[in-house]
Design a protein around this motif. Structure first.
Motif, mmCIF file in Angstrom:
data_model
loop_
_atom_site.group_PDB
_atom_site.id
_atom_site.type_symbol
_atom_site.label_atom_id
_atom_site.label_comp_id
_atom_site.label_asym_id
_atom_site.label_seq_id
_atom_site.Cartn_x
_atom_site.Cartn_y
_atom_site.Cartn_z
ATOM 1 N N LYS A 179 -4.839 5.007 -4.985
ATOM 2 C CA LYS A 179 -5.593 4.976 -3.735
ATOM 3 C C LYS A 179 -5.737 3.528 -3.281
ATOM 4 O O LYS A 179 -6.215 2.676 -4.028
ATOM 5 C CB LYS A 179 -6.971 5.602 -3.913
ATOM 6 N N VAL A 180 -5.296 3.270 -2.062
ATOM 7 C CA VAL A 180 -5.311 1.912 -1.521
ATOM 8 C C VAL A 180 -6.041 1.916 -0.188
ATOM 9 O O VAL A 180 -5.851 2.802 0.635
ATOM 10 C CB VAL A 180 -3.867 1.391 -1.308
ATOM 11 N N GLN A 181 -6.877 0.918 -0.001
ATOM 12 C CA GLN A 181 -7.559 0.726 1.271
ATOM 13 C C GLN A 181 -7.338 -0.727 1.689
ATOM 14 O O GLN A 181 -7.668 -1.645 0.936
ATOM 15 C CB GLN A 181 -9.053 1.009 1.130
ATOM 16 N N ILE A 182 -6.757 -0.925 2.859
ATOM 17 C CA ILE A 182 -6.538 -2.278 3.374
ATOM 18 C C ILE A 182 -7.729 -2.637 4.252
ATOM 19 O O ILE A 182 -8.082 -1.892 5.164
ATOM 20 C CB ILE A 182 -5.225 -2.361 4.175
ATOM 21 N N VAL A 183 -8.328 -3.772 3.958
ATOM 22 C CA VAL A 183 -9.511 -4.211 4.686
ATOM 23 C C VAL A 183 -9.282 -5.640 5.159
ATOM 24 O O VAL A 183 -8.853 -6.490 4.387
ATOM 25 C CB VAL A 183 -10.761 -4.176 3.771
ATOM 26 N N LYS A 184 -9.544 -5.899 6.433
ATOM 27 C CA LYS A 184 -9.514 -7.275 6.941
ATOM 28 C C LYS A 184 -10.907 -7.854 6.802
ATOM 29 O O LYS A 184 -11.880 -7.278 7.259
ATOM 30 C CB LYS A 184 -9.091 -7.302 8.412
ATOM 31 N N VAL A 185 -10.994 -8.999 6.142
ATOM 32 C CA VAL A 185 -12.278 -9.644 5.892
ATOM 33 C C VAL A 185 -12.366 -10.895 6.743
ATOM 34 O O VAL A 185 -11.583 -11.832 6.557
ATOM 35 C CB VAL A 185 -12.423 -10.001 4.396
ATOM 36 N N PRO A 186 -13.305 -10.941 7.698
ATOM 37 C CA PRO A 186 -13.443 -12.161 8.509
ATOM 38 C C PRO A 186 -13.956 -13.306 7.641
ATOM 39 O O PRO A 186 -14.870 -13.125 6.844
ATOM 40 C CB PRO A 186 -14.475 -11.778 9.576
ATOM 41 N N ALA A 201 0.828 -1.208 0.000
ATOM 42 C CA ALA A 201 0.000 0.000 0.000
ATOM 43 C C ALA A 201 0.861 1.256 0.000
ATOM 44 O O ALA A 201 0.568 2.218 -0.718
ATOM 45 C CB ALA A 201 -0.929 -0.009 1.214
ATOM 46 N N LYS A 202 1.936 1.257 0.773
ATOM 47 C CA LYS A 202 2.848 2.408 0.794
ATOM 48 C C LYS A 202 3.472 2.626 -0.585
ATOM 49 O O LYS A 202 3.565 3.756 -1.066
ATOM 50 C CB LYS A 202 3.948 2.206 1.832
ATOM 51 N N HIS A 203 3.903 1.539 -1.204
ATOM 52 C CA HIS A 203 4.513 1.638 -2.530
ATOM 53 C C HIS A 203 3.522 2.200 -3.548
ATOM 54 O O HIS A 203 3.845 3.110 -4.321
ATOM 55 C CB HIS A 203 5.013 0.269 -2.986
ATOM 56 N N LEU A 204 2.312 1.684 -3.556
ATOM 57 C CA LEU A 204 1.308 2.149 -4.508
ATOM 58 C C LEU A 204 0.916 3.602 -4.245
ATOM 59 O O LEU A 204 0.684 4.364 -5.193
ATOM 60 C CB LEU A 204 0.083 1.241 -4.463
ATOM 61 N N ALA A 205 0.857 3.994 -2.981
ATOM 62 C CA ALA A 205 0.517 5.377 -2.631
ATOM 63 C C ALA A 205 1.546 6.355 -3.191
ATOM 64 O O ALA A 205 1.204 7.475 -3.581
ATOM 65 C CB ALA A 205 0.399 5.521 -1.128
ATOM 66 N N ARG A 206 2.812 5.943 -3.245
ATOM 67 C CA ARG A 206 3.850 6.803 -3.825
ATOM 68 C C ARG A 206 3.611 7.042 -5.314
ATOM 69 O O ARG A 206 4.147 7.970 -5.902
ATOM 70 C CB ARG A 206 5.231 6.188 -3.603
ATOM 71 N N HIS A 207 2.790 6.190 -5.927
ATOM 72 C CA HIS A 207 2.458 6.331 -7.340
ATOM 73 C C HIS A 207 1.027 6.839 -7.527
ATOM 74 O O HIS A 207 0.401 6.627 -8.569
ATOM 75 C CB HIS A 207 2.654 4.994 -8.060
#
Length: 91
Positions: free
Chosen positions: A28-35, A19-25
């Motif tokens: 837009k990234v959203q990390i979601v934990k899916v149960p 996500a950090k790498h993609l944000a530098r480019h």
């Protein structure tokens, strides 16, 4: 304690470095934990994609020993067999 599906610590955020790498480019990234306690990983991903009206899945493709995949299955193979949206796989 490790998660039996991902072999990571519950406090570790899978994908945070990506996500950090993609944000530098400017992606837009959203990390979601899916149960997903009662379903396999493939179906959890496809269910989430359907819930959010996703249009593309980008994932890494990995292979394991044939015996292990025959017994436990594999997410890569499962996605290829069951995909409901286009899937971009990179190894």
């Amino acid at each position: 304690m490790l998660n039996e599906k991902t072999d990571i610590s519950p406090n570790e955020i899978h994908g945070a470095e990506m996500a950090k790498h993609l944000a530098r480019h400017d992606v837009k990234v959203q990390i979601v934990k899916v149960p997903a306690a009662d379903i396999d990983v493939t179906n959890a991903i496809l269910s989430y994609v359907a819930d959010v009206s996703g249009t593309l899945i980008v994932m890494g493709g990995y292979g394991h020993a044939k015996l292990r995949e025959m017994i436990l299955g594999g997410v890569t193979r499962g996605m290829l067999q069951s995909m409901t949206v286009p899937v971009f796989i990179s190894h």
